[in-house]
Design a protein around this motif. Structure first.
Motif, PDB file in Angstrom:
ATOM      1  N   LEU A  79      -5.584 -10.517   5.656  1.00  0.00           N
ATOM      2  CA  LEU A  79      -5.967  -9.150   6.012  1.00  0.00           C
ATOM      3  C   LEU A  79      -4.855  -8.166   5.676  1.00  0.00           C
ATOM      4  CD1 LEU A  79      -7.919  -9.606   9.329  1.00  0.00           C
ATOM      5  CD2 LEU A  79      -8.752  -8.786   7.137  1.00  0.00           C
ATOM      6  N   LEU A  80      -3.592  -8.568   5.974  1.00  0.00           N
ATOM      7  CA  LEU A  80      -2.485  -7.667   5.680  1.00  0.00           C
ATOM      8  C   LEU A  80      -2.445  -7.313   4.198  1.00  0.00           C
ATOM      9  CD1 LEU A  80       0.658  -8.760   7.719  1.00  0.00           C
ATOM     10  CD2 LEU A  80      -0.889  -6.869   8.091  1.00  0.00           C
ATOM     11  N   VAL A  81      -2.527  -8.356   3.358  1.00  0.00           N
ATOM     12  CA  VAL A  81      -2.448  -8.108   1.923  1.00  0.00           C
ATOM     13  C   VAL A  81      -3.655  -7.305   1.452  1.00  0.00           C
ATOM     14  CG1 VAL A  81      -2.454  -9.213  -0.327  1.00  0.00           C
ATOM     15  CG2 VAL A  81      -1.010 -10.100   1.477  1.00  0.00           C
ATOM     16  N   GLY A  82      -4.823  -7.646   1.983  1.00  0.00           N
ATOM     17  CA  GLY A  82      -6.026  -6.918   1.591  1.00  0.00           C
ATOM     18  C   GLY A  82      -5.916  -5.443   1.902  1.00  0.00           C
ATOM     19  N   VAL A  83      -5.533  -5.123   3.145  1.00  0.00           N
ATOM     20  CA  VAL A  83      -5.431  -3.714   3.538  1.00  0.00           C
ATOM     21  C   VAL A  83      -4.320  -3.027   2.752  1.00  0.00           C
ATOM     22  CG1 VAL A  83      -5.012  -2.172   5.468  1.00  0.00           C
ATOM     23  CG2 VAL A  83      -6.333  -4.234   5.810  1.00  0.00           C
ATOM     24  N   LEU A  84      -3.220  -3.766   2.547  1.00  0.00           N
ATOM     25  CA  LEU A  84      -2.102  -3.196   1.790  1.00  0.00           C
ATOM     26  C   LEU A  84      -2.553  -2.820   0.379  1.00  0.00           C
ATOM     27  CD1 LEU A  84       0.784  -2.793   2.740  1.00  0.00           C
ATOM     28  CD2 LEU A  84       1.418  -4.883   1.567  1.00  0.00           C
ATOM     29  N   LEU A  85      -3.334  -3.712  -0.242  1.00  0.00           N
ATOM     30  CA  LEU A  85      -3.824  -3.439  -1.600  1.00  0.00           C
ATOM     31  C   LEU A  85      -4.740  -2.218  -1.602  1.00  0.00           C
ATOM     32  CD1 LEU A  85      -4.581  -6.874  -3.272  1.00  0.00           C
ATOM     33  CD2 LEU A  85      -2.946  -5.138  -3.982  1.00  0.00           C
ATOM     34  N   VAL A  86      -5.656  -2.176  -0.623  1.00  0.00           N
ATOM     35  CA  VAL A  86      -6.592  -1.051  -0.555  1.00  0.00           C
ATOM     36  C   VAL A  86      -5.824   0.258  -0.401  1.00  0.00           C
ATOM     37  CG1 VAL A  86      -8.356   0.034   0.883  1.00  0.00           C
ATOM     38  CG2 VAL A  86      -8.503  -2.401   0.349  1.00  0.00           C
ATOM     39  N   LEU A  87      -4.841   0.252   0.518  1.00  0.00           N
ATOM     40  CA  LEU A  87      -4.094   1.483   0.775  1.00  0.00           C
ATOM     41  C   LEU A  87      -3.239   1.880  -0.426  1.00  0.00           C
ATOM     42  CD1 LEU A  87      -3.023   0.772   4.442  1.00  0.00           C
ATOM     43  CD2 LEU A  87      -4.515   2.598   3.680  1.00  0.00           C
ATOM     44  N   GLY A  88      -2.601   0.873  -1.060  1.00  0.00           N
ATOM     45  CA  GLY A  88      -1.764   1.168  -2.218  1.00  0.00           C
ATOM     46  C   GLY A  88      -2.589   1.741  -3.356  1.00  0.00           C
ATOM     47  N   LEU A  89      -3.740   1.094  -3.629  1.00  0.00           N
ATOM     48  CA  LEU A  89      -4.598   1.590  -4.701  1.00  0.00           C
ATOM     49  C   LEU A  89      -5.171   2.949  -4.338  1.00  0.00           C
ATOM     50  CD1 LEU A  89      -6.376  -1.710  -5.738  1.00  0.00           C
ATOM     51  CD2 LEU A  89      -4.562  -0.486  -6.932  1.00  0.00           C
ATOM     52  N   GLY A  90      -5.445   3.148  -3.024  1.00  0.00           N
ATOM     53  CA  GLY A  90      -5.919   4.455  -2.578  1.00  0.00           C
ATOM     54  C   GLY A  90      -4.897   5.531  -2.869  1.00  0.00           C
ATOM     55  N   ILE A  95       8.828   2.386 -10.221  1.00  0.00           N
ATOM     56  CA  ILE A  95       7.525   3.054 -10.268  1.00  0.00           C
ATOM     57  C   ILE A  95       6.602   2.541  -9.161  1.00  0.00           C
ATOM     58  CG2 ILE A  95       5.496   3.431 -11.726  1.00  0.00           C
ATOM     59  CD1 ILE A  95       7.537   3.022 -14.108  1.00  0.00           C
ATOM     60  N   ALA A  96       6.725   1.257  -8.849  1.00  0.00           N
ATOM     61  CA  ALA A  96       5.825   0.684  -7.837  1.00  0.00           C
ATOM     62  C   ALA A  96       6.239   1.082  -6.433  1.00  0.00           C
ATOM     63  CB  ALA A  96       5.799  -0.834  -7.964  1.00  0.00           C
ATOM     64  N   THR A  97       7.544   1.299  -6.217  1.00  0.00           N
ATOM     65  CA  THR A  97       8.038   1.484  -4.848  1.00  0.00           C
ATOM     66  C   THR A  97       7.340   2.602  -4.068  1.00  0.00           C
ATOM     67  OG1 THR A  97      10.140   0.468  -5.329  1.00  0.00           O
ATOM     68  CG2 THR A  97      10.103   2.010  -3.500  1.00  0.00           C
ATOM     69  N   PRO A  98       7.131   3.809  -4.624  1.00  0.00           N
ATOM     70  CA  PRO A  98       6.490   4.849  -3.811  1.00  0.00           C
ATOM     71  C   PRO A  98       5.134   4.420  -3.281  1.00  0.00           C
ATOM     72  CG  PRO A  98       7.357   5.803  -5.813  1.00  0.00           C
ATOM     73  CD  PRO A  98       7.508   4.326  -5.948  1.00  0.00           C
ATOM     74  N   PHE A  99       4.348   3.738  -4.121  1.00  0.00           N
ATOM     75  CA  PHE A  99       3.010   3.327  -3.696  1.00  0.00           C
ATOM     76  C   PHE A  99       3.109   2.233  -2.637  1.00  0.00           C
ATOM     77  CE2 PHE A  99       2.719   5.038  -7.966  1.00  0.00           C
ATOM     78  CZ  PHE A  99       1.761   6.009  -7.783  1.00  0.00           C
ATOM     79  N   VAL A 100       3.996   1.267  -2.875  1.00  0.00           N
ATOM     80  CA  VAL A 100       4.165   0.185  -1.897  1.00  0.00           C
ATOM     81  C   VAL A 100       4.626   0.771  -0.565  1.00  0.00           C
ATOM     82  CG1 VAL A 100       5.458  -1.901  -1.371  1.00  0.00           C
ATOM     83  CG2 VAL A 100       4.695  -1.488  -3.697  1.00  0.00           C
ATOM     84  N   LEU A 101       5.577   1.673  -0.648  1.00  0.00           N
ATOM     85  CA  LEU A 101       6.132   2.270   0.563  1.00  0.00           C
ATOM     86  C   LEU A 101       5.048   2.983   1.358  1.00  0.00           C
ATOM     87  CD1 LEU A 101       9.123   2.014   1.032  1.00  0.00           C
ATOM     88  CD2 LEU A 101       9.410   4.388   0.347  1.00  0.00           C
ATOM     89  N   PHE A 102       4.268   3.787   0.666  1.00  0.00           N
ATOM     90  CA  PHE A 102       3.221   4.541   1.348  1.00  0.00           C
ATOM     91  C   PHE A 102       2.185   3.591   1.951  1.00  0.00           C
ATOM     92  CE2 PHE A 102      -0.763   6.839   1.635  1.00  0.00           C
ATOM     93  CZ  PHE A 102      -0.370   7.993   2.276  1.00  0.00           C
ATOM     94  N   ALA A 103       1.810   2.572   1.163  1.00  0.00           N
ATOM     95  CA  ALA A 103       0.803   1.624   1.658  1.00  0.00           C
ATOM     96  C   ALA A 103       1.314   0.895   2.891  1.00  0.00           C
ATOM     97  CB  ALA A 103       0.440   0.624   0.553  1.00  0.00           C
ATOM     98  N   ILE A 104       2.595   0.505   2.882  1.00  0.00           N
ATOM     99  CA  ILE A 104       3.137  -0.226   4.034  1.00  0.00           C
ATOM    100  C   ILE A 104       3.122   0.665   5.269  1.00  0.00           C
ATOM    101  CG2 ILE A 104       5.248  -1.176   5.012  1.00  0.00           C
ATOM    102  CD1 ILE A 104       5.880  -2.334   2.306  1.00  0.00           C
TER     103      ILE A 104
END
Lengths: 676, 318
Positions: free
Chosen positions: A538-549, B68-77
């Motif tokens: 779930l963590l990875v799934g939500v993380l992917l959704v949010l990152g792609l969002g 390049i990936a860090t801003p997106f990863v950071l925001f998603a986390i």
């Protein structure tokens, strides 16, 4: 398995591996053929070994198997036994061994003297496998020494220089000392039960004093091989000088076989533990975990840094084992199960990501021709695949989600939180302190690997050789890819590790069945009552959704914006000189200054030129390894003194010898007269 | 997971992400007022983010995919972490999938990525910031774990909703362990969010900076995402402190619209109070030298340990 029992098949495979060593010698005239044959056969035999062990472990119908061979001590024979614990370790040896063999075939291609490694490599693997199958003292010690000596020869075979010789010498000394302690432990058990066979040890109830002595000796003996502080000194010297795939096996697997010895004796052979055994391992583990990384932080040798971080992970495993012993001693079976699973899971995880990192380091060393990270930089753009795998290993070893290292450290924390249930004050107070040490070591690991990855793969090349580096071939990348994939899968779906580990837990702690029983594919639940859980999927799934969002939002909002490349801004003062970048030494400076005083006598001396002078200022850092100076240097000096005194006795005249003999005879006669 | 709980989670994240810039703006506004300046409107951060999102991106020559990936990863986390910390209600769909330790580790992953990004351009400022950020983390993480430990000892769980429910179910009592753990968590929060006295969020081009040094090379939308992530992180820590030590007002009964409104209202109120307190604290205190961080965070560690010791003592006495 149909027909042949698994144990017989595994024994034959191990014998086959031993035979491959002879093949290497027979093919000595054709190094290329020998290399392909040795690594190819090793890979095939290891893969078969892992497969058989895996089937044995996963099949609920499989039962413990024993085998008696007419070798070894007369009238005793050689006893072998296959149970879930040994099957788990055989899986580890087989799996990692197969991947390292495939890697070694490509890696060894540029080796000018392959025969210094080839004959010993399969013997080393066979030795490790035999340790896990041994069911009597003789076979165990024989296999243990086979593993030690074969790896010692490969350390020696790395390069012909003084550092290698020194490292190998120290390794041999420490390995012999460790084996001596193990011999002592087994001798105590043998004299109590009047047998050499493990099955009688199991049936025997040892007196408290004997059992405690056995445990202390085993912690010393196995700890010397696994790298417990202060017995770790040989490890960071010996592991890096061997070829990288051998380093991977030594750091990733051999240290685990040492811990296997500790688990076999502590959980299986000596019977019910006493509370303070766990306390001993907790203290040793906590110190080892933090000290290992403090050392790692000041190294500039890529492989040496990895070797020091092995020491840290061994400490974490020791903490898990110590907790399991302590919980078991006070009848807290379910918590003991959680702690044991945490330790075993970390054994599995560390084997995966440490092998991965050593294989990645080998690729970097081959591409740049150096192990000194101060001469690297910017390799991420020149070796993208190696960099990606090394990145996964770095995140995993820093105990960060969603990779496997996090899962086992999370379980260790959950077990530590259970420490409040312990009825003894000292242990109960020790658990939060140990938890703080584990947290410190995890944060230090993150810092050490940001430093390592940042200096090696990011920034600009600090050396022309680093600027010319090219990525390695598929033969080396393939094994790394598999290991990196395993790190990710076990982090997202920890159940994959759990199905292998739970049979081992049930075997060693039969009443711990409720531990982690509520876990499923989605979530890991250590104790059903506490409500704490971890769900990687779930963590990875939500993380992917949010990152792609976030990516989508930026795309839409910044539709007309364009991407340009330019020189770094650096506050308006960019420098073309790559040495203006932060180096590994400067990155470590704050932590060196804040925490380094614990283990090093650090002196930072800045000499400024007088006003008006154009001379450069000098910044000099001197490091003293306090442990080495305080313990090992003194020990060495003592041995030397003893040797000098003995030498003096050797050069006495015949008169002196006669006088000594006369005096001795008188003394013996006196002794007889008194006692009679 | 029903559709309703999914919608609730989305609303929950949306609320935290939406108010995060306002909290930062509010802190800046109060600080300006306290130093007798008029200051920009509390809504200025929204305008800043919008402006940054429309700008071009300039990448340094030497950067790799990490940068390049860090801003997106950071925001998603940070957005994911916002799903995990209960704010106006403890009934969250995603919260049971992880606990306090996972939350700390997720923030650790964000820090790991940002520190790497700081080193990616190959400049001396970036490396300096990364090195100091990791030092602060090294000192803060043990203290944070002690807070986790003392909370777990009281509530017998590390799952955040359960902790909130536990505190809600018990009458508010003054306990020395609570005070110590709360103080330790506040000190850690100050360090983790790059606030005075550890770091100064308003300085640029000075050797004292840590967080700002790591993100020097970021431009345009990348910078906007990183700034937004930092704002969410500040809000998260306030929400975390509120969830662990003052969850009162949270809506446990979601069928009653008035209760939910009250929950949201108290949440915003808590943010405003915490923001004001932060501004007052930052105005009254000076930035520390780098090598005095160990004393600051060592105090936090000690307070966390003492909280646990007092809890043990309490168990024996009662």
């Amino acid at each position: 398995m149909v027909g042949v029992p698994a144990l017989v098949a595994l024994t034959l495979l191990l014998a086959g591996l031993g035979g491959v060593g002879l093949v290497a010698i027979a093919l000595g005239r054709f190094p290329g053929v020998a290399r392909c044959a040795v690594y190819g056969l090793s890979a095939a035999l290891c893969a078969a070994m892992a497969g058989i062990a895996g089937v044995f472990l996963l099949d609920p119908a499989s039962d413990t198997q024993t085998l008696e061979l007419p070798f070894g001590i007369p009238t005793v024979g050689a006893h072998l036994r296959l149970d879930p614990l040994s099957a788990f370790f055989l899986m580890l040896i087989g799996g990692i061994g197969a991947l390292c063999s495939i890697y070694g075939e490509s890696y060894g291609r540029h080796d000018s003297e392959p025969l210094r490694i080839l004959p010993f490599y399969p013997v080393f693997l066979a030795g490790m496998g035999l340790v896990t199958l041994a069911d009597d003292v003789f076979v165990f010690l024989l296999a243990w020494e086979l593993m030690s000596l074969a790896s010692w020869l490969m350390v020696l075979g790395g390069k012909r220089d003084g550092i290698t010789l020194q490292a190998a010498y120290l390794y041999l000394l420490m390995a012999m000392g460790g084996t001596l302690a193990l011999v002592g432990a087994f001798a105590l058990m043998s004299s109590e039960s009047e047998s050499y066979v493990f099955s009688t040890f199991r049936a025997q109830t040892f007196p408290s004093l004997t059992a405690s002595a056995v445990i202390v000796l085993t912690v010393i003996g196995a700890g010397a091989k696994a790298g417990f502080v202060p017995l770790h000194v040989w490890l960071p010297r010996a592991h890096p000088v061997a070829p990288s795939h051998v380093s991977a096996l030594m750091s990733g697997v051999m240290t685990k076989i040492a811990l296997y010895g500790l688990i076999r004796v502590g959980f299986d052979l000596v019977g019910l533990p006493e509370g303070w055994w766990g306390g001993l391992l907790l203290v040793v583990g906590g110190v080892t975990a933090v000290a290992g990384l403090l050392y790692a932080m000041v190294q500039t040798d890529l492989k040496e840094t990895l070797a020091y971080s092995t020491i840290k992970n061994v400490g974490i495993i020791a903490i898990g084992l110590g907790l399991a012993l302590a919980f078991r001693a006070y009848g807290l079976h379910v918590l003991a199960g959680v702690a044991l699973i945490a330790a075993l899971f970390h054994i599995l995880n560390h084997a995966l990501f440490k092998s991965l990192l050593f294989l990645g380091a080998g690729a970097v060393v081959q591409a740049t021709g150096t192990r000194n990270i101060e001469q690297m930089g910017g390799l991420g753009r020149r070796m993208p695949a190696t960099a990606a795998f090394f990145f996964i290993g770095s995140v995993a070893i820093s105990a960060l989600p969603p990779f496997n290292g996090f899962v086992s450290e999370w379980l260790t924390f959950q077990a530590l939180l259970g420490g409040v249930a312990l009825p003894v004050w000292t242990l109960r107070l020790a658990t939060p302190v140990v938890a703080a040490l584990v947290a410190l070591s995890a944060a230090l690991a993150a810092m050490a690997f940001v430093r390592l990855y940042g200096v090696v793969f990011l920034g600009r090349p600090r050396d022309p050789a680093a600027a010319r580096a090219r990525d390695v071939g598929i033969g080396m990348l393939g094994p790394m890819a598999i290991l990196a994939g395993a790190c990710l899968v076990l982090g997202i779906v920890p159940l994959g590790g759990l199905v292998v580990l739970r049979p081992v837990m049930i075997e060693l702690l039969p009443r711990s069945g409720a531990a982690l029983a509520a876990s499923d594919v989605l979530t890991l639940v250590p104790l059903a009552a506490s409500g704490s859980a971890y769900s990687g999927v779930l963590l990875v799934g939500v993380l992917l959704v949010l990152g792609l969002g976030a990516l989508g939002v930026v795309r839409v909002l910044a539709g007309r914006a364009c991407v340009r490349r330019g020189p770094a801004w650096d506050c308006g003062f960019p420098s073309d000189d790559p040495s203006a970048q932060y180096s590994a030494a400067s990155f470590a400076q704050p932590v060196r200054r804040v925490l380094g005083g614990l283990v090093f006598g650090i002196r930072d001396v800045v000499t400024m030129p007088p006003p008006g002078s154009m001379r450069a200022a000098v910044h000099k850092v001197t490091l003293d390894d306090r442990l080495w100076k305080g313990l090992y240097a003194r020990l060495g000096w003592g041995v030397h003194r003893l040797a000098v005194e003995a030498d003096r006795a050797r050069q006495m005249t015949i008169r002196h010898y006669l006088m000594i003999m006369f005096g001795l005879t008188l003394a013996l006669l006196f002794l007889v007269a008194v006692t009679a | 997971m029903t559709l309703f709980s999914l919608a609730l989670d989305v609303a929950h994240v949306g609320l935290t992400v939406a108010v995060a810039p306002l909290l930062t703006g509010w802190v800046r506004w109060v600080k300006a007022r306290l130093t007798l300046r008029r200051g920009p409107s509390p809504f200025q951060p929204y305008r800043d983010l919008r402006r940054l999102l429309r700008k071009d991106i300039v990448l340094a020559d030497s950067v790799s995919w990490v940068f390049i990936a860090t801003p997106f990863v950071l925001f998603a986390i940070m957005a994911l972490a916002a799903c995990l910390v209960p704010t106006f209600t403890p009934s969250l769909a995603l919260a049971p999938t992880s606990d306090l330790i996972t939350l700390v580790a997720l923030l650790g992953l964000a820090r790991f990525m940002l520190a790497l990004a700081g080193m990616d351009a190959g400049t001396s400022f970036g490396g300096l910031g990364s090195s100091r950020e990791m030092l602060i983390a090294t000192l803060a993480e043990p203290a944070m774990l002690m807070v986790v430990f003392s909370v777990a000892l009281m509530a017998h769980t590390t799952a955040l909703p359960n902790v909130a429910l536990f505190v809600l179910a018990h009458p508010p009592v003054f306990h020395i362990s609570l005070v110590l753990a709360l103080s330790a968590l506040v000190l850690v929060a100050l360090a983790e969010n790059a606030r005075i006295p550890i770091d100064n969020p308003t300085t640029h081009l000075e050797l004292t900076m840590v967080h700002e040094a790591m993100i020097l090379e970021y431009t345009g939308p990348h910078l906007a995402l990183i700034e937004a992530a930092a704002m969410i992180k500040l809000t998260l820590y306030v929400a975390l402190i509120a969830c662990l030590f003052a969850p009162w007002g949270m809506a446990t009964d979601l069928s009653d619209a008035r209760v939910v409104a009250l929950g949201i209202g108290t949440y915003l109120g808590k943010l405003a109070v915490a923001g004001t307190a932060l501004a007052v604290f930052e105005t009254g205190i000076a930035k520390m030298r780098v090598f005095r961080y160990p004393e600051f965070l060592g105090t936090a560690l000690l307070m966390g340990l003492l909280a646990i010791v007092f809890l043990y003592v309490n168990q024996v006495v009662s």
